[in-house]
Write an enzyme that holds these catalytic residues in place. Structure first.
Site, PDB file in Angstrom:
ATOM      1  N   THR A  97      -4.283 -12.990  -3.373  1.00  0.00           N
ATOM      2  CA  THR A  97      -5.626 -12.546  -3.728  1.00  0.00           C
ATOM      3  C   THR A  97      -5.689 -11.028  -3.691  1.00  0.00           C
ATOM      4  OG1 THR A  97      -6.435 -14.614  -2.768  1.00  0.00           O
ATOM      5  CG2 THR A  97      -8.077 -12.942  -3.255  1.00  0.00           C
ATOM      6  N   GLY A 141      -6.102 -11.700  -8.605  1.00  0.00           N
ATOM      7  CA  GLY A 141      -6.499 -12.971  -7.997  1.00  0.00           C
ATOM      8  C   GLY A 141      -7.933 -12.937  -7.507  1.00  0.00           C
ATOM      9  N   ASN A 167       2.490  -9.976 -15.518  1.00  0.00           N
ATOM     10  CA  ASN A 167       3.074  -9.336 -16.687  1.00  0.00           C
ATOM     11  C   ASN A 167       4.597  -9.458 -16.690  1.00  0.00           C
ATOM     12  OD1 ASN A 167       0.607  -8.270 -17.735  1.00  0.00           O
ATOM     13  ND2 ASN A 167       0.635  -6.788 -16.056  1.00  0.00           N
ATOM     14  N   LYS A 200       1.941  -8.494 -24.539  1.00  0.00           N
ATOM     15  CA  LYS A 200       1.347  -7.740 -23.429  1.00  0.00           C
ATOM     16  C   LYS A 200       2.230  -6.557 -23.032  1.00  0.00           C
ATOM     17  CE  LYS A 200      -1.468  -6.510 -20.299  1.00  0.00           C
ATOM     18  NZ  LYS A 200      -1.478  -6.966 -18.908  1.00  0.00           N
ATOM     19  N   ASN A 257       2.415   1.465 -17.678  1.00  0.00           N
ATOM     20  CA  ASN A 257       2.827   1.241 -16.283  1.00  0.00           C
ATOM     21  C   ASN A 257       3.883   2.259 -15.882  1.00  0.00           C
ATOM     22  OD1 ASN A 257       1.297  -1.094 -16.791  1.00  0.00           O
ATOM     23  ND2 ASN A 257       2.511  -2.295 -15.344  1.00  0.00           N
TER      24      ASN A 257
END
Lengths: 317, 317
Positions: free
Chosen positions: A14, A18, A109, A198, A206
């Site tokens: 999470t 998440g 990803n 993606k 990134n």
């Protein structure tokens, strides 16, 4: 869907991803259970809060939070919001929290991220991938900032489905789950294609956020970095094509223009680097380079970026 | 050569390169005059000192130091140790300090560095380039550390010579000057070739020292950065070939192995970056990329490195 028959969802990991999707799903009435590690205490006490520029302030309190998968009820859907680098470690928890025939969706990803996990799951589990186009980051324990976007592209990796029609039924069900939670979602007939697509965003932004210590706004404001971003995007498209994937015309141009309109954003890899966490270099650079090379396609600028990042990652830890 | 007839030398710009070669020449009995800017006071008072790992401690005191070229005697040789980026600004001083038919030698890396200066010099002056393979850096005002190497490859650019034989006579005279000062020197029949050859070292190490904040030892200790260095070197060799230059077999391998044996070294571009000075990106990256491109040769990894460095350079100042 009636509340009583809504499927039970386990959110495995999470963090920003998440937390955001978990809260959206819980607010839509789904029975969502959150597996947490370091933030368990804060979330159990104060719940989850999303400062969303799109949906306004959102919160979930109390949260059905767990320190251990052993304590979770068996879930029909398991959404994995952890880093790709922790998939193998997370496998026992996923198996433990999975109901019979559960669907596991990796909200991650990169390429080939399901490969490390698949051998660790029983054959009865469906494995899917979800590509999240979203600007979201963790602000503090249980507090997440959602700056923009949010859509999820979902595809089927492997599992008990016999044919593409069955697979698409599962993928459509996953997309319906997100749509019911006010999240744009698309069922993709080919997960590899969705993953390559993606990468057109992740490969330049990134990596350059780490290499140049720069967020999207300065990267989009300088002619040289703009040129580098476009060249990296073009190489991803070329690699995808070599691997048999076709995108919509000028898909890279669409993502480039979209980024120009985005609020200033630090990609997750930058946060990983600044917190001295391992970078997702294999999924986002190593695997795509290897796949393209196997198809006879060199991607020199991506390779140079990967080599520079691998040096930085090693020295950072 | 007798002391009385030794040519008079002007050192234009007395940083690490100018200071080292100037002191070597002065100690060999040449009449060397040093043009200085910020360090004039320190050098006029305390002289120049070289801590050389090759020659031991060297010093020159008093130094024939000048704040202005107007005060210098007319020199037969003018060695330029300043940055390529200041050549145009330095031109009036060079002209002022030059005797009739003087030889100007740019001790600078990169491609096409004579091009900016040539139109600013009278036709009667010879213009040469000298490529210094040396590990040297400024420690403080008038104090220079010489860590390793020191050889100079010299070639003719332009001037009153009528043919290659005349040009080589001038180049040989330049090499003899250095050799008389215990400096290895080679007369190169083709300056462009000599410049490309030196780029095989400068392109990877100068840029990566800035991009990765790393000196040669860590760069040579990591498999990914080693691979990137070798790929960048291979692109320089490819660019040189496209422009008609052939090197000795495995020249890149020779420089790579040489670097492995060198003491840990921070290239000058790193010092420029850390002092927020303009980087020599045009000479070391922009011009070679443009020349190779004009010859139909793309150098993608060098281009990516250049784009990243240009972003950093701009943000640094």
């Amino acid at each position: 869907m009636q509340a009583g028959v809504k499927p039970r969802i386990g959110m495995m990991g999470t963090g920003a991803i998440g937390g955001f999707y978990g809260v959206m799903l819980a607010r839509a009435g789904f029975d969502v259970h959150f597996l947490l590690r370091s933030e368990f205490g804060a979330v159990a006490e104060h719940g989850l809060r999303i400062d969303s520029a799109v949906h306004g302030p959102l919160s979930l309190d109390p949260v059905q939070a767990y320190r251990s998968a052993a304590d979770m009820p068996r879930c029909d859907w398991l959404l994995v919001g952890a880093k790709t680098t922790s998939n193998a470690d997370l496998a026992p928890a996923i198996v433990q929290a999975a109901a019979d025939g559960a669907k596991v969706v990796l909200l991650q990803n990169g390429l080939d991220v399901e490969e490390a996990l698949r051998p660790l799951l029983p054959e009865s589990l469906h494995l899917l991938g979800g590509l999240c186009l979203i600007c979201v980051h963790r602000v503090g324990p249980g507090v997440i900032a959602h700056q923009a976007l949010g859509s999820v592209n979902i595809g089927y990796h492997s599992g008990p489905c016999h044919d593409q029609a069955e697979r698409m039924t599962v993928v459509e069900a996953a997309a319906a789950l997100f749509r019911a939670a006010d999240v744009e979602a698309q069922a993709m007939p080919d997960l590899q294609q969705a993953r390559w697509q993606k990468l057109v965003w992740n490969v330049p932004y990134n990596g350059l956020s780490v290499l140049l210590g720069a967020s999207t706004t300065p990267l989009m404001a300088d002619d040289h970095s703009r040129g580098l971003i476009q060249a990296l995007m073009a190489e991803v498209v070329r690699g995808a094509q070599a691997c048999g994937h076709q995108f919509a015309p000028d898909y890279a141009g669409y993502l480039f223009a979209m980024t120009e309109k985005m609020p200033d954003y630090w990609p997750s890899m930058y946060h990983d680097y600044s917190h001295k966490r391992v970078l997702e270099l294999d999924a986002i650079y190593g695997r795509p380079l290897a796949s393209a090379k196997a198809a006879g396609c060199e991607l020199p600028k991506i390779e140079a970026l990967y080599q520079a990042l691998a040096f930085m990652d090693r020295r950072n830890r």
